[in-house]
Motif scaffolding. Sequence first.
Motif, PDB file in Angstrom:
ATOM      1  N   ALA A 213       0.828  -1.203   0.000  1.00 14.02           N
ATOM      2  CA  ALA A 213       0.000   0.000   0.000  1.00 14.02           C
ATOM      3  C   ALA A 213       0.867   1.259   0.000  1.00 14.02           C
ATOM      4  O   ALA A 213       0.513   2.259  -0.633  1.00 14.02           O
ATOM      5  CB  ALA A 213      -0.924  -0.004   1.217  1.00 14.02           C
ATOM      6  N   ALA A 214       1.986   1.192   0.705  1.00 11.95           N
ATOM      7  CA  ALA A 214       2.898   2.337   0.718  1.00 11.95           C
ATOM      8  C   ALA A 214       3.448   2.601  -0.684  1.00 11.95           C
ATOM      9  O   ALA A 214       3.546   3.756  -1.124  1.00 11.95           O
ATOM     10  CB  ALA A 214       4.038   2.083   1.701  1.00 11.95           C
ATOM     11  N   ARG A 215       3.791   1.542  -1.394  1.00 14.10           N
ATOM     12  CA  ARG A 215       4.317   1.698  -2.757  1.00 14.10           C
ATOM     13  C   ARG A 215       3.261   2.310  -3.681  1.00 14.10           C
ATOM     14  O   ARG A 215       3.560   3.165  -4.511  1.00 14.10           O
ATOM     15  CB  ARG A 215       4.768   0.338  -3.299  1.00 14.10           C
ATOM     16  CG  ARG A 215       6.010  -0.225  -2.628  1.00 14.10           C
ATOM     17  CD  ARG A 215       6.500  -1.482  -3.349  1.00 14.10           C
ATOM     18  NE  ARG A 215       7.661  -2.053  -2.692  1.00 14.10           N
ATOM     19  CZ  ARG A 215       7.614  -3.045  -1.810  1.00 14.10           C
ATOM     20  NH1 ARG A 215       6.437  -3.576  -1.477  1.00 14.10           N
ATOM     21  NH2 ARG A 215       8.712  -3.505  -1.261  1.00 14.10           N
ATOM     22  N   GLN A 216       2.011   1.844  -3.509  1.00 12.74           N
ATOM     23  CA  GLN A 216       0.954   2.312  -4.424  1.00 12.74           C
ATOM     24  C   GLN A 216       0.514   3.745  -4.135  1.00 12.74           C
ATOM     25  O   GLN A 216       0.242   4.514  -5.056  1.00 12.74           O
ATOM     26  CB  GLN A 216      -0.245   1.370  -4.357  1.00 12.74           C
ATOM     27  CG  GLN A 216       0.004   0.012  -4.989  1.00 12.74           C
ATOM     28  CD  GLN A 216      -1.279  -0.798  -5.144  1.00 12.74           C
ATOM     29  OE1 GLN A 216      -2.372  -0.237  -5.268  1.00 12.74           O
ATOM     30  NE2 GLN A 216      -1.162  -2.119  -5.144  1.00 12.74           N
ATOM     31  N   THR A 217       0.433   4.118  -2.851  1.00  8.63           N
ATOM     32  CA  THR A 217      -0.082   5.443  -2.497  1.00  8.63           C
ATOM     33  C   THR A 217       1.009   6.507  -2.461  1.00  8.63           C
ATOM     34  O   THR A 217       0.726   7.693  -2.656  1.00  8.63           O
ATOM     35  CB  THR A 217      -0.765   5.408  -1.118  1.00  8.63           C
ATOM     36  OG1 THR A 217       0.216   5.049  -0.118  1.00  8.63           O
ATOM     37  CG2 THR A 217      -1.914   4.415  -1.101  1.00  8.63           C
ATOM     38  N   ALA A 317      -8.033  -2.116  -0.289  1.00  5.44           N
ATOM     39  CA  ALA A 317      -8.799  -1.538   0.820  1.00  5.44           C
ATOM     40  C   ALA A 317      -7.897  -0.711   1.732  1.00  5.44           C
ATOM     41  O   ALA A 317      -8.303   0.341   2.245  1.00  5.44           O
ATOM     42  CB  ALA A 317      -9.481  -2.646   1.613  1.00  5.44           C
ATOM     43  N   LEU A 318      -6.676  -1.172   1.937  1.00  4.54           N
ATOM     44  CA  LEU A 318      -5.741  -0.440   2.784  1.00  4.54           C
ATOM     45  C   LEU A 318      -5.345   0.885   2.134  1.00  4.54           C
ATOM     46  O   LEU A 318      -5.261   1.919   2.803  1.00  4.54           O
ATOM     47  CB  LEU A 318      -4.507  -1.299   3.065  1.00  4.54           C
ATOM     48  CG  LEU A 318      -3.462  -0.718   4.028  1.00  4.54           C
ATOM     49  CD1 LEU A 318      -4.098  -0.258   5.330  1.00  4.54           C
ATOM     50  CD2 LEU A 318      -2.375  -1.758   4.303  1.00  4.54           C
ATOM     51  N   CYS A 319      -5.130   0.878   0.824  1.00  8.52           N
ATOM     52  CA  CYS A 319      -4.817   2.115   0.098  1.00  8.52           C
ATOM     53  C   CYS A 319      -5.942   3.136   0.244  1.00  8.52           C
ATOM     54  O   CYS A 319      -5.700   4.325   0.520  1.00  8.52           O
ATOM     55  CB  CYS A 319      -4.582   1.822  -1.374  1.00  8.52           C
ATOM     56  SG  CYS A 319      -3.031   0.983  -1.757  1.00  8.52           S
ATOM     57  N   VAL A 320      -7.173   2.671   0.069  1.00 10.62           N
ATOM     58  CA  VAL A 320      -8.334   3.568   0.158  1.00 10.62           C
ATOM     59  C   VAL A 320      -8.431   4.169   1.567  1.00 10.62           C
ATOM     60  O   VAL A 320      -8.665   5.378   1.730  1.00 10.62           O
ATOM     61  CB  VAL A 320      -9.629   2.814  -0.200  1.00 10.62           C
ATOM     62  CG1 VAL A 320     -10.860   3.665   0.128  1.00 10.62           C
ATOM     63  CG2 VAL A 320      -9.626   2.426  -1.676  1.00 10.62           C
TER      64      VAL A 320
END
Length: 367
Positions: A213-217, A317-320
């Motif tokens: 999620a850190a990489r994506q956001t 879901a974590l990214c959101v």
Amino acid sequence: MKILHFFKTYLPDNFAGVERVIWNICESTHVLGVESDVLSLSATPPAEPLPVRHHTAHHARQDLYLASTGLSVSVFAKFARMAQQADIVHFHFPWPMMDLVNLFVRPKSATVVTYHSDIIKQEVLAKLYAPLMHQFLGRIDHIVATSPNYVRTSSVLQRYAAKTSVIPIGIEPVKILPQPKLLERWRKLVGEHFFLFVGAPRYYKGLEYLLAAARQTGLPVVIAGADEAEVFSDTRLRPANVAVVGRISDDDKEALLSLSRAFVFPSHLRSEAFGVALLEAARVGRPMISCEIGTGTSYVNLDGQTGLVIRPQSVEALCVAMQKLANDKDLSEAMGAAAKQRFTAEFTSRTMGRRYFDLYNQLLRSR
């Protein structure tokens, strides 16, 4: 009133999850007139009982350690002597050696067990252990679960629902705010308004989902409680927006919590039975992100009130959830304030101690 706590490890050897709970129960009931002793195993037991603030730690020699279970021959006699002097024996589950001791040494005092967790990882051994476990739980006077969520989702606790009640885990309120110099030191190292994870890199913690999620956001993430080599097989793979700060002191943890935007708790398996780290975040008014795994994590963190509860093992879901808290300061602050209010009402060690004290008296009256 004399209480004997019995668990596999304690100070000075270990002071992790269950051990900290025992410590808080002992200290919070001391002010109500309870005298507590803790009996545990140790590979190098102290020659004399060890004073631990207002209670005392006793040790029997650990002869063998097998499948996460300490075994001891001498503990049978030591437990028998100490149980005779106690008004109540307070067991802490799970620990199969404890069940075995109780099978052969039947205390005449009242008995209670705090049921911290189902046995999750050792599935094959759990089936072999089941008959011993059920004879133990069947004979105990009363069972305490740490959340109503766990009672609902544990097939073992459902079997003993008639004699099970709930006392949530409590911790001490923050007494001293982080020193300005310490805050400034961490601000220079990792900045502020980041998403914080604190914990050991265990198999059920879900760190891999947080890293994805850190990489994506691209949002700033700080990981405390583990070294880089424990988090990344190749440290060159660490994203630039992720800081790994290793093992930290309690003062450092409070400073990082104070600087953070929110606390992320991506544990995705039932091995995470409660989540004391969530209490530490709520205590300082930080909103939380956790997963719905049917345990106490969703009792501490109420979805939409004190934070966000998402489906487990979902990077999407974590990214959101992270983006929602990062982009809405008012929502983040409102959830943090609600988390702090809920902590004060439900999760202090004083409240936990009073509830156990009332239960102890109830058990003695029934006897």
